[in-house]
Design a protein around this motif. Structure first.
Motif, mmCIF file in Angstrom:
data_model
loop_
_atom_site.group_PDB
_atom_site.id
_atom_site.type_symbol
_atom_site.label_atom_id
_atom_site.label_comp_id
_atom_site.label_asym_id
_atom_site.label_seq_id
_atom_site.Cartn_x
_atom_site.Cartn_y
_atom_site.Cartn_z
ATOM 1 N N CYS A 84 -7.200 4.390 -10.240
ATOM 2 C CA CYS A 84 -7.199 3.836 -8.891
ATOM 3 C C CYS A 84 -6.847 4.936 -7.883
ATOM 4 C CB CYS A 84 -6.185 2.695 -8.814
ATOM 5 S SG CYS A 84 -6.144 1.877 -7.217
ATOM 6 N N ASN B 78 -0.964 5.155 -1.413
ATOM 7 C CA ASN B 78 -2.265 4.572 -1.111
ATOM 8 C C ASN B 78 -2.747 5.072 0.245
ATOM 9 O OD1 ASN B 78 -4.500 2.883 -1.615
ATOM 10 N ND2 ASN B 78 -3.593 1.249 -0.423
ATOM 11 N N ARG C 71 -0.950 -3.429 -6.287
ATOM 12 C CA ARG C 71 -1.251 -2.194 -7.019
ATOM 13 C C ARG C 71 -1.607 -2.461 -8.485
ATOM 14 N NH1 ARG C 71 -0.817 3.005 -6.436
ATOM 15 N NH2 ARG C 71 0.382 2.887 -4.510
ATOM 16 N N ASN D 249 0.802 -1.215 0.000
ATOM 17 C CA ASN D 249 0.000 0.000 0.000
ATOM 18 C C ASN D 249 0.835 1.265 0.000
ATOM 19 O OD1 ASN D 249 -2.387 -1.245 -0.220
ATOM 20 N ND2 ASN D 249 -2.971 -1.073 1.902
ATOM 21 N N VAL E 1 -4.722 -6.728 -2.145
ATOM 22 C CA VAL E 1 -4.548 -6.714 -3.598
ATOM 23 C C VAL E 1 -3.296 -5.905 -3.938
ATOM 24 C CG1 VAL E 1 -6.037 -4.698 -3.976
ATOM 25 C CG2 VAL E 1 -5.729 -6.344 -5.810
ATOM 26 N N VAL F 32 -11.374 -1.786 -4.043
ATOM 27 C CA VAL F 32 -10.673 -0.731 -4.778
ATOM 28 C C VAL F 32 -11.573 0.499 -4.828
ATOM 29 C CG1 VAL F 32 -9.660 -0.047 -6.999
ATOM 30 C CG2 VAL F 32 -9.431 -2.414 -6.194
ATOM 31 N N ALA G 42 -5.053 -3.815 -8.707
ATOM 32 C CA ALA G 42 -6.007 -2.770 -8.330
ATOM 33 C C ALA G 42 -6.222 -1.799 -9.487
ATOM 34 C CB ALA G 42 -5.519 -2.033 -7.091
ATOM 35 N N PHE H 75 -6.687 1.169 -2.454
ATOM 36 C CA PHE H 75 -6.992 -0.259 -2.535
ATOM 37 C C PHE H 75 -6.663 -0.918 -1.213
ATOM 38 C CE2 PHE H 75 -2.935 0.824 -4.367
ATOM 39 C CZ PHE H 75 -2.034 -0.037 -3.751
#
Length: 143
Positions: free
Chosen positions: A37, A10, A46, A6, A44, A29, A49, A40
């Motif tokens: 994106c 993220n 990147r 992440n 998952v 997501v 996603a 997420f």
């Protein structure tokens, strides 16, 4: 998966945990309506996603195009659901120009997922929408 998945890009991923931690949910997501994106879940990677974001946007667009044929010209789309051999994909509006996609196994309780998605989208809508600026007083609109 580790927090490295992440990473710094993220920052909103933690907000998806309410749905991502449900039994039989594979991943969640958060995406823009045009397929980028935003965030997420840790479950998952990147790249996956980003693929899901692009596909979920198109899937949602098909639902929007079909809405008038499923109840009239002002019929709004709430959610689209794809059922596959091994699971489901739920895609729902999460805020202005923002969508939430949830991938699950075939054993998921769809009613629980939908309920939790609704709660999450209510919270996300507040986080993703900028407050209206007032012209009078401090914090007013800028020229």
């Amino acid at each position: 998966m580790t927090a490295q998945v992440n990473g710094a890009g993220n920052k909103l991923g933690w907000m998806l945990d309410d749905v991502a931690n449900l039994p039989e949910v594979r991943f969640v997501v958060l995406l823009t309506a045009d397929g980028l994106c935003i965030a997420f879940s840790e479950s998952v990677e990147r790249d996956a996603a980003e693929r899901v974001a692009a596909s979920a946007s198109g899937f949602h667009s098909l639902g929007v195009a079909m809405a008038p044929d499923c109840g009239g010209g002002s019929n709004g789309l709430r959610q689209v659901v794809g059922e596959f051999d091994d699971g489901f994909l739920f895609v729902k509006t999460a805020g202005p120009n923002t969508l939430l996609a949830v991938s699950t196994t075939a054993l998921v309780d769809a009613q629980v997922v939908t309920y939790r998605m609704n709660g999450l989208t209510e919270r996300l809508g507040g986080e993703l929408t900028s407050p209206v600026r007032h012209q009078d007083g401090e914090g007013g609109a800028r020229p």
